[in-house]
Write a protein that holds these residues in place. Structure first.
Motif, PDB file in Angstrom:
ATOM      1  N   HIS A 173       0.832  -1.207   0.000  1.00 55.74           N
ATOM      2  CA  HIS A 173       0.000   0.000   0.000  1.00 55.74           C
ATOM      3  C   HIS A 173       0.865   1.255   0.000  1.00 55.74           C
ATOM      4  O   HIS A 173       2.049   1.231   0.334  1.00 55.74           O
ATOM      5  N   VAL A 174       0.238   2.384  -0.352  1.00 57.07           N
ATOM      6  CA  VAL A 174       0.911   3.680  -0.391  1.00 57.07           C
ATOM      7  C   VAL A 174       0.130   4.660   0.468  1.00 57.07           C
ATOM      8  O   VAL A 174      -1.100   4.759   0.360  1.00 57.07           O
ATOM      9  N   LEU A 175       0.849   5.377   1.320  1.00 60.40           N
ATOM     10  CA  LEU A 175       0.245   6.443   2.121  1.00 60.40           C
ATOM     11  C   LEU A 175       0.918   7.755   1.744  1.00 60.40           C
ATOM     12  O   LEU A 175       2.127   7.909   1.911  1.00 60.40           O
ATOM     13  N   LEU A 176       0.132   8.675   1.213  1.00 58.13           N
ATOM     14  CA  LEU A 176       0.647   9.980   0.789  1.00 58.13           C
ATOM     15  C   LEU A 176       0.318  11.012   1.848  1.00 58.13           C
ATOM     16  O   LEU A 176      -0.850  11.222   2.175  1.00 58.13           O
ATOM     17  N   ASP A 177       1.339  11.655   2.392  1.00 60.28           N
ATOM     18  CA  ASP A 177       1.158  12.684   3.415  1.00 60.28           C
ATOM     19  C   ASP A 177       1.548  14.030   2.835  1.00 60.28           C
ATOM     20  O   ASP A 177       2.654  14.197   2.325  1.00 60.28           O
ATOM     21  N   THR A 178       0.626  14.988   2.898  1.00 63.42           N
ATOM     22  CA  THR A 178       0.901  16.323   2.355  1.00 63.42           C
ATOM     23  C   THR A 178       0.869  17.394   3.433  1.00 63.42           C
ATOM     24  O   THR A 178       0.707  18.576   3.132  1.00 63.42           O
ATOM     25  N   THR A 179       1.015  16.988   4.698  1.00 68.68           N
ATOM     26  CA  THR A 179       0.912  17.960   5.782  1.00 68.68           C
ATOM     27  C   THR A 179       2.238  18.627   6.130  1.00 68.68           C
ATOM     28  O   THR A 179       2.257  19.679   6.765  1.00 68.68           O
ATOM     29  N   LEU A 180       3.360  18.015   5.741  1.00 67.80           N
ATOM     30  CA  LEU A 180       4.661  18.605   6.056  1.00 67.80           C
ATOM     31  C   LEU A 180       4.931  19.786   5.132  1.00 67.80           C
ATOM     32  O   LEU A 180       4.821  19.665   3.912  1.00 67.80           O
ATOM     33  N   SER A 181       5.298  20.890   5.707  1.00 62.96           N
ATOM     34  CA  SER A 181       5.579  22.089   4.908  1.00 62.96           C
ATOM     35  C   SER A 181       7.073  22.366   4.813  1.00 62.96           C
ATOM     36  O   SER A 181       7.481  23.432   4.338  1.00 62.96           O
ATOM     37  N   ILE A 182       7.896  21.422   5.275  1.00 61.06           N
ATOM     38  CA  ILE A 182       9.343  21.617   5.256  1.00 61.06           C
ATOM     39  C   ILE A 182       9.889  21.309   3.871  1.00 61.06           C
ATOM     40  O   ILE A 182       9.588  20.274   3.289  1.00 61.06           O
ATOM     41  N   ASP A 183      10.671  22.235   3.350  1.00 62.71           N
ATOM     42  CA  ASP A 183      11.261  22.058   2.017  1.00 62.71           C
ATOM     43  C   ASP A 183      12.763  22.317   2.126  1.00 62.71           C
ATOM     44  O   ASP A 183      13.232  23.438   1.959  1.00 62.71           O
ATOM     45  N   ILE A 184      13.501  21.272   2.448  1.00 65.03           N
ATOM     46  CA  ILE A 184      14.948  21.379   2.673  1.00 65.03           C
ATOM     47  C   ILE A 184      15.640  20.326   1.829  1.00 65.03           C
ATOM     48  O   ILE A 184      15.165  19.204   1.710  1.00 65.03           O
ATOM     49  N   SER A 185      16.768  20.682   1.260  1.00 63.92           N
ATOM     50  CA  SER A 185      17.543  19.693   0.514  1.00 63.92           C
ATOM     51  C   SER A 185      18.975  19.692   1.022  1.00 63.92           C
ATOM     52  O   SER A 185      19.509  20.723   1.448  1.00 63.92           O
ATOM     53  N   SER A 186      19.607  18.530   0.965  1.00 58.95           N
ATOM     54  CA  SER A 186      21.006  18.439   1.355  1.00 58.95           C
ATOM     55  C   SER A 186      21.884  19.266   0.424  1.00 58.95           C
ATOM     56  O   SER A 186      22.920  19.796   0.845  1.00 58.95           O
ATOM     57  N   THR A 187      21.464  19.383  -0.829  1.00 62.89           N
ATOM     58  CA  THR A 187      22.208  20.205  -1.783  1.00 62.89           C
ATOM     59  C   THR A 187      22.281  21.647  -1.309  1.00 62.89           C
ATOM     60  O   THR A 187      23.346  22.286  -1.344  1.00 62.89           O
ATOM     61  N   ASP A 188      21.150  22.185  -0.847  1.00 59.95           N
ATOM     62  CA  ASP A 188      21.129  23.567  -0.350  1.00 59.95           C
ATOM     63  C   ASP A 188      21.986  23.712   0.903  1.00 59.95           C
ATOM     64  O   ASP A 188      22.662  24.729   1.095  1.00 59.95           O
ATOM     65  N   VAL A 189      21.947  22.699   1.770  1.00 59.49           N
ATOM     66  CA  VAL A 189      22.765  22.749   2.989  1.00 59.49           C
ATOM     67  C   VAL A 189      24.248  22.782   2.627  1.00 59.49           C
ATOM     68  O   VAL A 189      25.022  23.587   3.169  1.00 59.49           O
ATOM     69  N   ARG A 190      24.656  21.931   1.703  1.00 60.91           N
ATOM     70  CA  ARG A 190      26.067  21.915   1.292  1.00 60.91           C
ATOM     71  C   ARG A 190      26.464  23.246   0.665  1.00 60.91           C
ATOM     72  O   ARG A 190      27.572  23.756   0.908  1.00 60.91           O
ATOM     73  N   HIS A 191      25.581  23.811  -0.128  1.00 56.73           N
ATOM     74  CA  HIS A 191      25.868  25.106  -0.758  1.00 56.73           C
ATOM     75  C   HIS A 191      26.059  26.190   0.296  1.00 56.73           C
ATOM     76  O   HIS A 191      26.986  27.012   0.202  1.00 56.73           O
ATOM     77  N   SER A 192      25.205  26.169   1.315  1.00 63.19           N
ATOM     78  CA  SER A 192      25.318  27.153   2.388  1.00 63.19           C
ATOM     79  C   SER A 192      26.645  27.000   3.127  1.00 63.19           C
ATOM     80  O   SER A 192      27.308  27.994   3.467  1.00 63.19           O
ATOM     81  N   LEU A 193      27.060  25.763   3.355  1.00 65.84           N
ATOM     82  CA  LEU A 193      28.313  25.519   4.056  1.00 65.84           C
ATOM     83  C   LEU A 193      29.515  25.974   3.230  1.00 65.84           C
ATOM     84  O   LEU A 193      30.492  26.505   3.774  1.00 65.84           O
ATOM     85  N   ARG A 194      29.460  25.770   1.934  1.00 64.39           N
ATOM     86  CA  ARG A 194      30.584  26.150   1.076  1.00 64.39           C
ATOM     87  C   ARG A 194      30.751  27.659   1.016  1.00 64.39           C
ATOM     88  O   ARG A 194      31.837  28.163   0.716  1.00 64.39           O
ATOM     89  N   GLU A 195      29.680  28.392   1.285  1.00 66.81           N
ATOM     90  CA  GLU A 195      29.746  29.854   1.245  1.00 66.81           C
ATOM     91  C   GLU A 195      30.285  30.447   2.538  1.00 66.81           C
ATOM     92  O   GLU A 195      30.585  31.639   2.590  1.00 66.81           O
TER      93      GLU A 195
END
Length: 222
Positions: free
Chosen positions: A172-194
């Protein structure tokens, strides 16, 4: 239907680095499905990614995150893929977990919207449903049409309630759309490199203990 006594949540990822978005997904589905155990599964050699950090660092960061995820649920860090020689594939890993827990356990693979849109490129992706349920954390604004047509057909056909996932073993599949967090590891790495300088600085969306590990081992720096 009666609640199954063994309910395992499996959250895999490159975890380069693991961040609060990953932890939020784990907490959300644990609250919904009431896992008896949560497995954090860092990838060893992700076959669809290149230039990832050393496996030992990603494993260490995942272990640090494990104590932060779910204070009331047993959390373990699996090294199944970290120490697997060559590329690791989710279906192979799930097959091992299914054999270990047997045919009476509920296994739920947790993925985010970014993984959903690439699901059709995973090796033998359709076998996932033979081995586990899938819990999908999609942002409220996420457009499902971005996913492959075959994947969408499976999601529609296999859509189930939380009760169904808690009471059955797979499929079965359960789709949850309640989380509003939009974070990516790519963005975190970019922030660290800066960042400039060698002194410790907090990084948004990264737990403090993991941030300190990143600085101590000079990860993601030019």
């Amino acid at each position: 239907m009666p609640l199954l006594s063994t309910r395992i949540g499996i959250l895999g990822g490159t975890f380069d680095p693991i961040h609060i978005g990953h932890l939020a997904v784990a907490r959300q589905f644990d609250q919904c499905l009431g896992f008896t155990k949560l497995v954090l599964l860092p990838a060893g050699q992700p076959w669809q990614k290149s230039n990832v950090s050393a496996a030992r660092h990603r494993l260490a960061m995942t272990c640090l995150a494990a104590v932060l995820v779910l204070p009331t649920t047993r959390v373990i860090v699996s090294t199944d893929e970290i120490y697997h020689p060559g590329p690791s594939y989710t279906t192979q890993t799930l097959s091992k977990w299914r054999k270990y827990y047997g045919t009476s356990a509920s296994l739920t693979l947790l993925i985010g919207a970014d993984q959903l849109v690439r699901l059709h490129t995973w090796k033998n992706w359709w076998r996932l449903f033979e081995l586990a349920h899938i819990g999908i954390a999609a942002r409220p604004s996420f457009d499902l049409s971005h996913a492959d047509t075959m994947v969408l057909d499976e999601i529609e056909h296999r859509s189930g309630s939380a009760d169904m996932l808690r009471s059955t073993t797979h499929g079965h599949v359960l789709l949850d759309t309640t989380l509003s967090i939009d974070i990516s590891s790519t963005d975190v790495r970019h922030s660290l490199r800066e960042r400039t300088g060698s002194r410790f600085q907090e990084v948004s969306n990264v737990p403090d203990t993991i941030c300190r590990y990143i600085y101590q081992h000079h990860l993601y720096r030019p």
